[in-house]
Design a protein around this motif. Structure first.
Motif, PDB file in Angstrom:
ATOM      1  N   LEU A   1      -6.474  -0.328   6.797  1.00 39.64           N
ATOM      2  CA  LEU A   1      -6.842   0.521   5.668  1.00 39.64           C
ATOM      3  C   LEU A   1      -8.341   0.751   5.559  1.00 39.64           C
ATOM      4  CD1 LEU A   1      -4.473  -0.819   2.850  1.00 39.64           C
ATOM      5  CD2 LEU A   1      -4.170   1.166   4.333  1.00 39.64           C
TER       6      LEU A   1
ATOM      7  N   PHE B   1       0.836  -1.200   0.000  1.00 41.45           N
ATOM      8  CA  PHE B   1       0.000   0.000   0.000  1.00 41.45           C
ATOM      9  C   PHE B   1       0.872   1.251   0.000  1.00 41.45           C
ATOM     10  CE2 PHE B   1      -1.782   3.511   2.458  1.00 41.45           C
ATOM     11  CZ  PHE B   1      -2.912   3.796   1.699  1.00 41.45           C
TER      12      PHE B   1
ATOM     13  N   TRP C   1      -3.466   2.775  -5.282  1.00 38.04           N
ATOM     14  CA  TRP C   1      -2.767   2.732  -3.992  1.00 38.04           C
ATOM     15  C   TRP C   1      -2.076   1.409  -3.693  1.00 38.04           C
ATOM     16  CZ3 TRP C   1      -8.059   3.862  -4.346  1.00 38.04           C
ATOM     17  CH2 TRP C   1      -8.935   2.837  -4.024  1.00 38.04           C
TER      18      TRP C   1
ATOM     19  N   TRP D   1      -8.460   3.030   9.397  1.00 32.10           N
ATOM     20  CA  TRP D   1      -8.036   4.275   8.745  1.00 32.10           C
ATOM     21  C   TRP D   1      -8.926   5.419   9.209  1.00 32.10           C
ATOM     22  CZ3 TRP D   1      -4.140   4.963   4.934  1.00 32.10           C
ATOM     23  CH2 TRP D   1      -4.104   6.234   4.351  1.00 32.10           C
TER      24      TRP D   1
ATOM     25  N   PHE E   1      -9.509   8.349   3.162  1.00 35.78           N
ATOM     26  CA  PHE E   1      -8.827   7.284   2.420  1.00 35.78           C
ATOM     27  C   PHE E   1      -8.781   7.632   0.938  1.00 35.78           C
ATOM     28  CE2 PHE E   1      -8.609   3.305   0.103  1.00 35.78           C
ATOM     29  CZ  PHE E   1      -7.601   2.638   0.781  1.00 35.78           C
ATOM     30  N   PRO E   2      -7.660   7.356   0.245  1.00 42.91           N
ATOM     31  CA  PRO E   2      -6.418   6.725   0.698  1.00 42.91           C
ATOM     32  C   PRO E   2      -5.244   7.698   0.820  1.00 42.91           C
ATOM     33  CG  PRO E   2      -6.610   6.504  -1.672  1.00 42.91           C
ATOM     34  CD  PRO E   2      -7.745   7.387  -1.235  1.00 42.91           C
TER      35      PRO E   2
ATOM     36  N   ALA F   1       0.071   5.451   0.061  1.00 41.11           N
ATOM     37  CA  ALA F   1      -0.937   6.506   0.106  1.00 41.11           C
ATOM     38  C   ALA F   1      -0.827   7.392  -1.131  1.00 41.11           C
ATOM     39  CB  ALA F   1      -0.759   7.345   1.370  1.00 41.11           C
TER      40      ALA F   1
ATOM     41  N   TYR G   1     -14.922   3.695   2.391  1.00 37.69           N
ATOM     42  CA  TYR G   1     -14.361   2.790   1.396  1.00 37.69           C
ATOM     43  C   TYR G   1     -14.869   1.357   1.540  1.00 37.69           C
ATOM     44  CZ  TYR G   1     -10.969   0.108  -1.303  1.00 37.69           C
ATOM     45  OH  TYR G   1     -10.387  -0.756  -2.181  1.00 37.69           O
TER      46      TYR G   1
END
Length: 310
Positions: A276, A95, A110, A192, A196-197, A97, A281
């Motif tokens: 995450l 991952f 991402w 998260w 996001f993200p 960002a 999301y």
């Protein structure tokens, strides 16, 4: 048998499936399932525990092995061009960002294929698990989790067992702790916070994984059933499984893979959400949330815990 670090989960009848308006179609119909009592790891398998397994057996995870394009191309759409040799090297998905807001319909924005990423180097070359031995092991493919479980004299939980255990005795609850939204009240999980993200405020104190057991357990004494890392289950992922009679039998386990969004690859079930997850999301920390991935895929937000039959 050795059940150190495990919790006895009492059997009962699970009302399996979606609990609120966030539920996806694959979480319906909600249906009763009889679950036999079983043992489950109180915590996700850690780097320290996986290291003991790897050293004892010499096991190499999928992310540490050479890539065979002839095998790989069977799980991608026909006509997909062969990647350059520079990418057909041992590695995994990491991952990263984004720099700012992006449409959330393309995970490739991402997730980056990273040569050299594996459980010992979760974020790729230059990263390390030093100082993270009590964190959940990640970059674990399903077959890696299965190999560890067999070595430990355990197994992976079924999807139904996982959901029953996550609910912790709270029938119909949205989350392992109850119905209170994840962002209200005391800290509940590693997830998260923010947008996001691209922006994580780290209100819970963590950007990536947290040490196992850093947040309160659910009613059965299980930690991190919401957030931290996604956890592999034994089932093949069948998008329509809940509509089938097999789903209503005692202790069901899907043995057929079908995902209309990924028609060329067979996938295994993932449960529990990760660091995450965010309501904007995936809301993966919901008890009923279903996810999936191919059994040879490693990601730095994917791990597992084990179960054991009585």
């Amino acid at each position: 048998m050795n059940t150190d670090g495990m919790v006895l989960i009492p059997g009962g009848t699970l009302q399996m499936g979606g609990d609120n308006e966030q539920a996806d179609p694959n979480e319906y119909p909600k249906h009763p399932v009889r679950i036999d009592s079983f043992y489950m790891d109180a915590r996700e398998v850690t780097n320290q525990e996986f290291k003991a397994f790897a050293e004892a057996t010499g096991y190499l995870t999928v992310a540490e092995r050479a890539i065979d394009w002839e095998t790989l191309k069977s799980s991608v759409p026909p006509g997909t061009p062969r990647p350059p040799d520079s990418l057909l090297q041992p590695g995994a998905l990491v991952f990263t960002a984004t720099d700012g807001p992006v449409p959330l319909n393309n995970v490739g924005q991402w997730w980056q294929w990273t040569v050299g990423a594996n459980w010992q180097h979760p974020e790729g070359p230059g990263s390390s698990i030093e100082g993270r031995m009590r964190h959940p092991v990640v970059q674990i493919a399903w077959e890696d989790a299965e190999a560890y479980a067999k070595w430990a004299g355990k197994r992976l939980p079924t999807e139904a067992e996982w959901e029953w255990a996550a609910r912790g005795g709270k029938e119909g609850a949205i989350y392992p702790w109850g119905d209170e939204p994840v962002g209200e009240g005391p800290p509940k999980a590693n997830y998260w916070q923010g947008f996001f993200p691209y922006e994580n405020t780290e209100k819970d104190g963590f950007f990536l994984t947290a040490p196992v057991g850093a947040f309160p357990p659910n009613g059965y004494g299980l930690y991190d059933m919401a957030g931290n890392v996604w956890e592999w289950c034994s089932d093949w992922y069948d998008y329509d499984f809940y509509k089938k009679e097999a789903a209503k039998k005692p202790n069901p386990e899907s043995r057929k893979a079908w995902n209309p969004m990924q028609p060329y690859q067979a996938e295994k079930v993932l449960r529990g959400g990760s660091f995450l997850c965010n309501d904007s999301y995936c809301s993966g920390y919901r008890n009923a949330r279903r996810m999936s991935s191919s059994p040879d895929t490693g990601l730095n937000h994917t791990g597992f815990r084990c179960a054991r039959s009585l």
